[in-house]
Design a protein around this motif. Structure first.
Motif, mmCIF file in Angstrom:
data_model
loop_
_atom_site.group_PDB
_atom_site.id
_atom_site.type_symbol
_atom_site.label_atom_id
_atom_site.label_comp_id
_atom_site.label_asym_id
_atom_site.label_seq_id
_atom_site.Cartn_x
_atom_site.Cartn_y
_atom_site.Cartn_z
ATOM 1 N N GLU A 97 0.832 -1.200 0.000
ATOM 2 C CA GLU A 97 0.000 0.000 0.000
ATOM 3 C C GLU A 97 0.867 1.250 0.000
ATOM 4 N N GLU B 20 -4.011 3.076 -13.717
ATOM 5 C CA GLU B 20 -3.817 2.705 -12.312
ATOM 6 C C GLU B 20 -2.635 3.435 -11.695
ATOM 7 N N ASP C 36 -6.473 -7.062 -9.197
ATOM 8 C CA ASP C 36 -7.202 -6.510 -8.064
ATOM 9 C C ASP C 36 -8.141 -7.565 -7.518
ATOM 10 N N GLY D 172 -3.787 3.579 -2.547
ATOM 11 C CA GLY D 172 -3.763 2.520 -3.551
ATOM 12 C C GLY D 172 -2.589 1.584 -3.307
ATOM 13 N N SER E 275 -4.779 5.432 2.716
ATOM 14 C CA SER E 275 -4.606 4.458 1.645
ATOM 15 C C SER E 275 -4.467 5.188 0.328
ATOM 16 N N SER F 157 -12.500 -2.348 -4.268
ATOM 17 C CA SER F 157 -11.306 -2.276 -5.100
ATOM 18 C C SER F 157 -10.132 -1.667 -4.328
ATOM 19 N N SER F 158 -8.937 -2.088 -4.694
ATOM 20 C CA SER F 158 -7.755 -1.499 -4.072
ATOM 21 C C SER F 158 -7.119 -0.453 -4.970
ATOM 22 N N ARG F 159 -7.815 -0.077 -6.024
ATOM 23 C CA ARG F 159 -7.263 0.895 -6.972
ATOM 24 C C ARG F 159 -7.213 2.306 -6.394
ATOM 25 N N GLY F 160 -6.363 3.109 -6.968
ATOM 26 C CA GLY F 160 -6.291 4.502 -6.554
ATOM 27 C C GLY F 160 -4.849 4.921 -6.466
ATOM 28 N N ALA F 161 -4.574 6.210 -6.773
ATOM 29 C CA ALA F 161 -3.192 6.668 -6.740
ATOM 30 C C ALA F 161 -3.100 8.171 -6.628
ATOM 31 N N SER G 252 -8.259 5.275 -1.952
ATOM 32 C CA SER G 252 -8.760 4.107 -2.664
ATOM 33 C C SER G 252 -9.852 3.463 -1.802
#
Lengths: 173, 999
Positions: free
Chosen positions: B293, B441, B463, B420, B418, B500-504, B333
């Motif tokens: 993470e 991503e 993911d 991502g 978090s 979802s664990s996406r994100g940035a 995320s």
């Protein structure tokens, strides 16, 4: 050894000859020794107490009981007449021990980089290799048995290391 | 007294309390705790001080990516391991851990004054601040920086622990035992492949250990893990290695693994090694190393209590520990929502989820709403407060159009973020695999491979649990198939509504243009976003340069949490796409590896083989003092009574010259050169003419390299038309054989000749001195020892004491000499027989020191002492040895080069101090005129110098420019006490006519 999963015992003195020559000379030598002729790389052929270990395309390590030395040299010289070859007595250059038991290959793999699984290193396979910083000749004589040849001045080093590895393998958390 | 331990839950064993201490204070944890989780259970968040500013730091993570919580764990003075991540240290009864980088204490750290001085310590401060005055660098700045900097302290005592090593081979090596790795190992193993599965944690399961609610194949994750790992453990073709970090990916699918065997035990059995190095040669590798993470970058993001959301979830679900009582969750995320939901259930009040995205996902919002958790959308963080622990967070709001408004201040003792997840591509990158940038991503995933490896699951950016299991299964099958094992496997089925664990988001928006102070990108190296912007302003644009200038991504952490945030800031700041900025190299090791495990068995007496001759014990029993020559132990001298070396050597030399000496020469290298092509081979290798050497005769041979310089020397005997017995120097035996084999096999395969080392076949007993013949005569049978029959430089076969004998009439002492070669087993017996027979003749055992003196008196060189790799045969007076009529030999062409014949070359001469009293120093320089001041004009150097008992004064050998033409001149050896005047002489000091030798 502490947990009896491998045993190490020294082998008695033997006649050891380093034999080099081309294929025809190799065949002639095998005939003189009473061994089947074989050019298979990294394989040993043995009959009775005599063995021929393939160490290179032109190089074999011949092993026989100590008391057969004179007879062996005589029959080889006779059988090899006319063949270019090199025959050198190295009986005392090295000594041998046997490593036996289910953990034998584990003990070796502590410092020998070869794949010693039975499929990769089957019975009768032999090769020059290393154990840590020492050269050895390794010959698998049975699924759980290895014949190890080591130069005499390196034997203390190799045996001390093997004992250390055995102690470590028998230690349980 | 573990106030922060949840009433239930977690995988710790609540029936097994464990006592440990941190910075001298005692605490109680549970079996299954890491040091990090146990300290959190006791409410301890302050675990260390930062590297540069000494800022108070807590835990950022729960895994091996931890940049802050580096601790020293010490069993005793010698067993002290610095820089261990508290998140990876398993506690045991009596464990003693200490924080680092603080003085006098963690809470009152005087070093933190550098926190106030921060403006003086910008990026690159080493290069800027300490430039003036110049002398001050060494005397003042550097010692102080070195004292202040550094991570932990190295232990003082020798390491008493044992370290093991093992080589292993397998078809499929799976790295990482999370969902993807377990599925891959199971599928590959079912296909029949030999599988090794390793995982850095004490317990296999990876991220699944944090997901007790997940259902796989109809059972909860704990039951699935137990069944799957249990099944793998039963299979003979599977090796499971927990607590084992794959730290390096080397060429040809060789991987380095470090298995930790005893660090987690309170009383390790004495023979159990601390760690084991596995060197695994895998036919195929599956990298299931998961994802890490990403933190968010905002001012004050390093206070204890600011933590990754996944870490808070892990502490709760795996260890049953609440990271605080009141948390604010910063969501970049949806994974943050999952953490917030779990924490709320676990008894942590979640004040709010501050979502930094303008539009959070609908499922996440719905989940929060259902749980009754307040969500603040479009948030940013302007500041945090709290000295040793976070007290509150000041939020901001990002208005449409991008301006920032001040938001509310929320009290909290935990701020969970978090940003991502970043796929762990370290090993793929180490193996020289290419990386692909995914703009959507905003992370790198493994691209084209260089080795036979594939990544699976989160490690390649997938993911979710279902995707990981599916992908792992396929990767395992494919890897096995690539090794020839066909199989099939159904991926485990997952029924869960995952977020979802996406994100940035990376750096959060801030008011104003300048980057905020103390918004940390790299926790371990104390690099802030302002440092990165400064570097860009100062003209650095490549990420490789920025890394070196700011130190971001360096040290033990290697950018695990910081890499992508740094890249994002640099890309944004320079208006470039991330791939244009580039990516720094992932270096091995993945996490730090102890020196001990790399050294393994190579320590103490076993560092190198210690080679002993057959007669070693005899010499040892006589009190010999040994010296190391190569790997050999050689007797140097045999002191009697209170003799020192000088006295013993003088006595030994006089005995050889006056009566008879006994010397163990077994260590000399011996090579048997045999075959119809043997003479031709020897003619090509050595400078000498061997055609003219009759069987039964010996000759001093000189071996050059192809550059024409002396490589080795030794006596060569022709035993038969097609057989030579070549001796080499002790240290040169192996390399001479290698050189010969190289030429034999590669250059001259047409020659029918073979080489066999016989060094250890023979024990060699040198008997030297005027009485030598008388001593051995009664013992030898089958050899006529008379000077007429066995002249100097001859060889004969016979027997001695019943043993087969190869007898050389040779001399390295200048006296009548024999070298008795007998099979090694007979060595000691024959030696003792000769010693006994020599008693009436005054026989004296002598060592290498006397041997050196004797040979120097005769002007015999020692290769490597009197020569240095730039010396031709003519330089040392050995031109006579060269077979002039030979068409070629190794080095011949080089000897014809003009430079090799040019005047001014150094030549071997003898030097005697003019007053005959001064012992010169080996290595001392030689000059032509006295009274010079540096820089002097050097014309030569002393190579050997001894007190000569035979001549009654010191002697020396030297290499001096045009030395032979200077014989008779006076030169000078400048020494600290003044110049020593020396006379140049012939290098042969004793018996120039060779009368003794030929006697």
């Amino acid at each position: 050894m502490a947990d009896a999963t491998a045993w190490l015992h020294p082998l008695p003195g033997a006649t050891r000859l380093s034999f080099c020559g081309d294929e025809a000379a190799q065949d002639a030598a095998a005939a003189a020794l009473g061994l089947p002729s074989s050019a298979m790389p990294c394989r040993a052929v043995s009959v009775g107490g005599r063995a021929s270990l393939w160490l290179g395309p032109e190089e074999r390590l011949l092993l026989a009981p100590l008391n057969e030395r004179a007879q062996l040299l005589a029959s080889l010289e006779a059988g090899l007449a006319g063949h270019a070859h090199s025959l050198v007595d190295i009986s005392q250059r090295q000594l041998a021990f046997e490593l036996r038991g289910p953990n034998a290959s584990l003990l070796l793999n502590a410092q020998c980089p070869l794949d010693l699984a039975l499929e990769a290193f089957p019975v009768d396979m032999c090769t020059r290799t290393v154990y840590a910083k020492s050269e050895i000749v390794l010959w698998r004589t049975a699924a759980d048995r290895f014949h190890v040849e080591v130069w005499r001045s390196f034997s203390d080093y190799v045996l001390t290391l093997l004992h250390a590895v055995a102690r470590e393998l028998s230690a349980r958390p | 007294m573990m106030a922060w331990r949840a009433a239930h839950g977690g995988r710790v064993d609540r029936s097994r309390p464990i006592e440990f201490s941190f910075d001298g204070r005692s605490y109680r944890g549970l079996a299954g705790d890491t040091l990090a989780s146990a300290l959190l259970a006791n409410g301890v968040h302050l675990l260390g001080r930062s590297f540069k500013y000494h800022r108070p730091r807590g835990l950022l993570s729960a895994g091996s990516e931890e940049p802050n919580a580096l601790v020293t764990v010490a069993r005793d003075a010698a067993r002290s391991a610095p820089n261990l991540r508290a998140t990876q240290v398993e506690i045991y009864d009596g464990l003693r851990a200490h924080s680092q980088n603080r003085w006098p204490s963690l809470a009152w750290d005087l070093g933190s004054v550098s926190n106030w001085l921060a403006p003086l310590f910008p990026a690159g401060f080493y290069y800027k601040t300490f430039m003036w005055p110049r002398f001050a660098w060494h005397r003042w700045y550097e010692p102080r920086i070195r004292a202040a900097a550094g991570l932990g302290r190295a232990p003082v005592g020798a390491d008493p622990d044992g370290y093991a090593q093992r080589f292993a081979h397998c078809d499929v090596l799976v790295i990482g035992a999370g969902a993807a790795g377990l599925a891959a190992a199971a599928a590959a193993a079912r296909s029949g492949a030999r599988v090794i599965l390793c995982d850095e944690q004490a317990e296999m399961g990876g991220g699944l250990l944090d997901e007790p609610a997940a259902k796989i194949d109809g059972v909860n994750s704990a039951a699935w893990l137990k069944a799957t790992i249990g099944q793998l453990g039963l299979q003979a073709n599977v090796t499971l290695l927990p607590r084992t970090t794959a730290f390096g990916y080397f060429p040809h699918n060789m991987l380095g693994l470090c298995e930790r065997l005893s660090d987690h035990l309170d009383a390790p059995p004495p023979d159990l090694p601390r760690e084991r190095l596995w060197q695994v040669r895998a036919r195929e590798v599956v990298l299931a190393s998961g994802a890490i993470e990403r933190p968010l970058v905002f001012p004050g993001n390093d206070r204890p209590g600011v933590m990754l959301a996944s870490a808070a979830r892990s502490y709760l679900n795996r260890y049953g520990v609440r990271v605080g009582s009141r948390a604010v969750v910063l969501a970049g995320s949806d994974a943050a929502y999952a953490a917030a939901l779990d924490l709320q259930v676990g008894g942590v009040a979640v004040s709010a989820i501050a979502d930094v995205r303008p539009e959070p996902s609908a499922p996440a919002l719905a989940a929060a709403r259902t749980a009754g958790i307040r969500v603040i959308q479009g948030a940013t963080v302007l500041a945090t407060a709290g000295r040793l622990r976070i007290r509150n967070v000041t939020l901001g709001t990002v208005r449409p159009g991008g301006t920032i408004g001040r938001g509310e201040i929320l009290a909290c003792d935990a701020l969970l973020m978090s940003g991502g997840f970043t796929p762990s591509i370290h090993l793929h990158s180490q193996s020289r695999g290419k990386l692909l940038w995914r703009e959507a991503e905003r992370f790198f995933v493994p691209g084209a491979t260089a080795e036979r490896e594939r990544s699976a699951g989160a490690a390649r950016g997938l993911d979710g649990l279902g995707a990981a299991l599916e992908d792992g299964t396929q990767a395992g099958l494919a890897a096995a198939a690539a090794c020839g094992f066909r199989g099939s496997a159904t991926p485990p089925l997952v029924a869960t509504n995952e977020l979802s664990s996406r994100g940035a988001p990376g750096a959060l928006p801030q008011p104003g243009h300048a980057a905020p102070a103390k918004a940390f990108v790299d926790w371990q190296n104390d690099v802030t976003s302002r440092d990165l912007e400064l570097a860009m302003r100062e003209g650095f644009s490549s990420i490789e340069h920025i890394k070196r200038y700011t130190t971001t991504g360096m040290a033990t952490d290697q950018g695990k949490t910081s890499g992508l945030n740094a890249l994002g800031i640099v890309a944004h700041g320079s208006a470039r796409a991330v791939p244009e900025v580039g990516l720094t190299t992932f270096r091995m090791p993945y996490t730090p590896v102890s020196f001990g495990v790399l050294a393994g068995y190579d320590r103490g007496q076993q560092f190198d083989p210690v080679r002993r001759t057959p007669m070693h014990d005899w010499a040892s029993a006589r009190g010999a003092v040994f010296e190391d020559v190569g790997m050999w132990k050689r007797a140097r001298y045999f002191p009697q009574g209170a003799e020192d070396m000088h006295a013993a050597v003088a006595r030994e030399c006089r005995s050889v010259r006056g009566a008879c000496g006994l010397f163990d020469a077994s260590t000399l290298g011996k090579i048997e050169v045999v075959g119809p092509g043997a003479t031709e081979f020897m003619n090509r290798m050595y400078v000498n003419n061997w055609t003219s050497l009759a069987p039964g005769r010996a000759r001093y041979g000189v071996l050059l390299r192809d550059d024409g310089f002396i490589y080795d020397d030794g006596v060569v005997a022709r035993l038969a038309d097609d057989r030579y017995h070549v001796t080499t120097t002790t240290g040169g035996a192996a390399r001479v054989l290698q050189l010969m084999e190289d030429y034999r096999q590669s250059e001259w395969p047409e020659l029918k000749v073979w080489l066999t080392s016989t060094t250890e076949q023979w024990a060699v007993i040198a008997v030297q001195g005027p009485r030598a013949r008388d001593v051995i005569a009664p013992l030898v049978a089958g050899v006529d020892l008379s000077a007429g029959a066995l002249a100097h430089m001859s060889v004969a076969r016979g027997t001695i004491c019943g043993a087969p004998l190869l007898l050389f009439r040779v001399s390295f002492s200048g006296e009548l000499g024999f070298e008795i070669n007998v099979p090694a087993d007979n060595g000691t017996a024959v030696w003792e027989a000769v010693y006994a027979a020599g008693q009436s003749h005054g026989i004296t055992p002598y060592g290498t020191e006397a041997m050196h003196v004797l040979r120097a008196e005769k002007g015999f060189i020692i290769v490597g002492q009197d020569t240095d790799g730039t010396v031709t045969p003519d330089d040392v007076g050995l031109a006579w040895a060269i077979g002039k009529a030979k068409p070629d030999f190794l080095g011949k062409r080089s000897l014809a080069r003009p430079a090799m014949r040019a005047p001014g070359r150094k030549q071997l001469v003898g030097l005697l101090s003019v007053d005959r009293s001064r012992l010169l120093e080996e290595g001392a320089q030689v000059v032509a005129n006295a009274g010079q001041t540096p820089p002097m004009q050097i014309i030569g150097h002393v190579t050997s110098a001894y007190a000569s008992p035979t001549l009654g004064h010191p002697i020396a050998l030297a290499m001096v420019a045009d030395g032979r033409a200077r014989v008779g001149q006076t030169l000078f050896v400048p020494m600290p006490g003044g110049d020593i005047a020396v006379e140049v002489t012939s290098p042969v000091f004793y018996d120039r006519e060779g009368a003794h030798l030929n006697g």
